[in-house]
Design an enzyme around this catalytic site. Structure first.
Site, PDB file in Angstrom:
ATOM      1  N   TYR A 119       0.884  -1.150  -0.191  1.00  0.00           N
ATOM      2  CA  TYR A 119      -0.050   0.056  -0.009  1.00  0.00           C
ATOM      3  C   TYR A 119       1.068   1.220   0.016  1.00  0.00           C
ATOM      4  O   TYR A 119       0.924   2.067   0.888  1.00  0.00           O
ATOM      5  CB  TYR A 119      -0.974  -0.046   1.161  1.00  0.00           C
ATOM      6  N   LEU A 120       1.920   1.241  -1.041  1.00  0.00           N
ATOM      7  CA  LEU A 120       3.108   2.036  -1.132  1.00  0.00           C
ATOM      8  C   LEU A 120       2.599   3.722  -1.233  1.00  0.00           C
ATOM      9  O   LEU A 120       1.529   3.977  -1.862  1.00  0.00           O
ATOM     10  CB  LEU A 120       3.862   1.909  -2.242  1.00  0.00           C
ATOM     11  N   GLY A 148       6.323   8.139   1.156  1.00  0.00           N
ATOM     12  CA  GLY A 148       7.377   7.686   2.080  1.00  0.00           C
ATOM     13  C   GLY A 148       8.144   6.484   1.480  1.00  0.00           C
ATOM     14  O   GLY A 148       9.256   6.497   1.601  1.00  0.00           O
ATOM     15  N   HIS A 149       7.249   5.529   1.329  1.00  0.00           N
ATOM     16  CA  HIS A 149       7.720   4.075   0.760  1.00  0.00           C
ATOM     17  C   HIS A 149       8.702   4.721  -0.650  1.00  0.00           C
ATOM     18  O   HIS A 149       9.804   3.902  -0.737  1.00  0.00           O
ATOM     19  CB  HIS A 149       6.732   3.251   0.369  1.00  0.00           C
ATOM     20  N   GLN A 182      12.917   6.273   9.255  1.00  0.00           N
ATOM     21  CA  GLN A 182      12.855   6.780  10.594  1.00  0.00           C
ATOM     22  C   GLN A 182      11.447   6.791  11.237  1.00  0.00           C
ATOM     23  O   GLN A 182      11.250   6.640  12.300  1.00  0.00           O
ATOM     24  CB  GLN A 182      13.401   8.065  10.491  1.00  0.00           C
ATOM     25  N   ARG A 240      -1.755   3.185   6.977  1.00  0.00           N
ATOM     26  CA  ARG A 240      -2.919   3.245   7.918  1.00  0.00           C
ATOM     27  C   ARG A 240      -3.630   4.407   7.826  1.00  0.00           C
ATOM     28  O   ARG A 240      -4.776   4.615   8.405  1.00  0.00           O
ATOM     29  CB  ARG A 240      -2.495   2.978   9.286  1.00  0.00           C
TER      30      ARG A 240
HETATM   31  P1  AMP Z   1       5.574  -0.288   6.293  1.00  0.00           P
HETATM   32  O1  AMP Z   1       4.913  -0.646   4.945  1.00  0.00           O
HETATM   33  O2  AMP Z   1       4.925   0.540   7.031  1.00  0.00           O
HETATM   34  O3  AMP Z   1       6.169  -1.634   6.861  1.00  0.00           O
HETATM   35  O4  AMP Z   1       6.857   0.639   6.032  1.00  0.00           O
HETATM   36  C1  AMP Z   1       7.866   0.136   5.097  1.00  0.00           C
HETATM   37  C2  AMP Z   1       9.141   1.190   5.212  1.00  0.00           C
HETATM   38  O5  AMP Z   1       8.796   2.494   4.864  1.00  0.00           O
HETATM   39  C3  AMP Z   1       9.732   1.143   6.712  1.00  0.00           C
HETATM   40  O6  AMP Z   1      10.894   1.117   6.706  1.00  0.00           O
HETATM   41  C4  AMP Z   1       8.765   2.302   7.079  1.00  0.00           C
HETATM   42  O7  AMP Z   1       9.785   2.963   8.168  1.00  0.00           O
HETATM   43  C5  AMP Z   1       8.943   3.200   5.824  1.00  0.00           C
HETATM   44  N1  AMP Z   1       8.219   4.365   5.951  1.00  0.00           N
HETATM   45  C6  AMP Z   1       6.755   4.119   6.448  1.00  0.00           C
HETATM   46  N2  AMP Z   1       6.375   5.478   6.600  1.00  0.00           N
HETATM   47  C7  AMP Z   1       7.112   6.560   5.985  1.00  0.00           C
HETATM   48  C8  AMP Z   1       7.362   7.671   5.754  1.00  0.00           C
HETATM   49  N3  AMP Z   1       6.110   8.483   6.148  1.00  0.00           N
HETATM   50  N4  AMP Z   1       8.265   8.368   5.502  1.00  0.00           N
HETATM   51  C9  AMP Z   1       9.429   7.575   5.181  1.00  0.00           C
HETATM   52  N5  AMP Z   1       9.396   6.322   5.158  1.00  0.00           N
HETATM   53  C10 AMP Z   1       8.478   5.453   5.635  1.00  0.00           C
END
Ligand code: AMP
Length: 289
Positions: free
Chosen positions: A32-33, A36-37, A148, A187
């Site tokens: 669900y990119l 940030g991803h 972070q 989320r």
């Molecule tokens: P997730 O899909 O939530 O497990 O996140 C995957 C990666 O993306 C993890 O390293 C997170 O810390 C990073 N991530 C999530 N949200 C952000 C954001 N707003 N900015 C930068 N990186 C993010």
């Protein structure tokens, strides 16, 4: 962008790349990119020849009462976005590929896993450490990029590669935010527009605590109280924690010292949606008591 569903195939690809002298960056995600991803994938492109984005909603890091079943998923959109951001491979294993019948190993990292997120989500970091180790063993990257946004997770992963002698550099990328300061998160899709506006309060609380530290505040309890007061002003918020700690160890001295790197950590429910965020600041050398 090549979609790879098998661990053995992924290992072969990585092996071939290394044989040809190419470097590989891994960006683990649950899909669900959002931007940030995508910023992590772009960073991967800067740091290595090839990027593998992993897309796996890991069941073992969700407690039974959490949102695994309803976690948002959209493969086609993720494929398009990851490709456009420059990912070369999308590692997309299914649950049985990662956890075949008989799977029976858990990696558990003490101390870092026990505080803050670990306290409120028991077992969560065991699930994270185990899946990250498996993703690293499947992709065998030179470098892995984490946000972070999940600060405690970055400490955990750094500990993991050190303790298990994994030759992988961990790069931590900054948190991307919406215009009101709300950290981007998969989320956030659970939030109404009104909730999204309200959630800007998290960033306000972090910024106010940072300002107090910049202006000479050293007492951990006072710093925490600044965040509590701001967050408690919102009726729909249920706070798990709003806390400050030493950034490297997560220890919680009563008084921070000049030069200390401090992390401010917040986790709360807005309605039924759990949000986390954090910020880093070094305690200034001026205004010393
Ligand atoms: P997730 O899909 O939530 O497990 O996140 C995957 C990666 O993306 C993890 O390293 C997170 O810390 C990073 N991530 C999530 N949200 C952000 C954001 N707003 N900015 C930068 N990186 C993010």
């Amino acid at each position: 962008m090549l979609v790879v569903k098998s661990i053995i195939e992924m290992q072969k690809i990585s092996h071939e790349l290394k044989k040809n002298g190419q470097t590989l960056a891994c960006v683990p995600t649950m899909g669900y990119l959002h931007n940030g991803h995508l910023s992590l994938i772009q960073k991967g492109k800067e740091l290595a020849d090839k990027v593998v984005t992993t897309l796996f909603v890991n069941p073992t890091q969700f407690a039974p009462n959490e949102d695994f079943a309803r976690y948002p998923r959209d493969f086609d959109k993720d494929y398009k976005n990851a490709k456009e951001a420059g990912s070369d491979y999308l590692f997309f294993p299914d649950v049985l590929e990662m956890y075949p019948i008989g799977f029976n190993t858990t990696i558990s990292i003490k101390h870092i896993s026990e505080k803050f997120e670990g306290e409120f989500r028991p077992g969560h970091f065991d699930g994270v450490a185990t899946v990250v180790a498996k993703l690293f063993n499947a992709t065998n990257p030179h470098i892995a990029i984490f946000g972070q946004k999940d600060y405690q997770q970055t400490l955990l992963v750094k500990r993991l590669v050190k303790d298990l002698n994994m030759p992988i550099d961990i790069f931590v990328a900054p948190t991307l935010r919406e215009s009101n300061g709300l950290a981007m998160s998969s989320r956030n899709t659970y939030l109404s527009n009104e909730d999204k506006n309200t959630a800007g309060i998290i960033f306000t609380a972090l910024e106010n605590a940072k300002l107090a530290i910049a202006n000479g505040e050293r007492s951990r309890k006072v710093i925490n109280a600044i965040m509590h007061k701001i967050l408690r002003s919102v009726p729909n918020v249920r706070l798990d924690y709003a806390a400050s700690a030493l950034a490297d160890s997560l220890e919680t001295p009563d008084i921070f010292l000049a030069g200390d790197n401090v992390v401010l950590l917040i986790a709360l429910y807005l309605g039924k949606t759990r949000l986390i965020d954090n910020s880093l600041i070094q305690v200034p050398y001026s205004n010393q008591n």
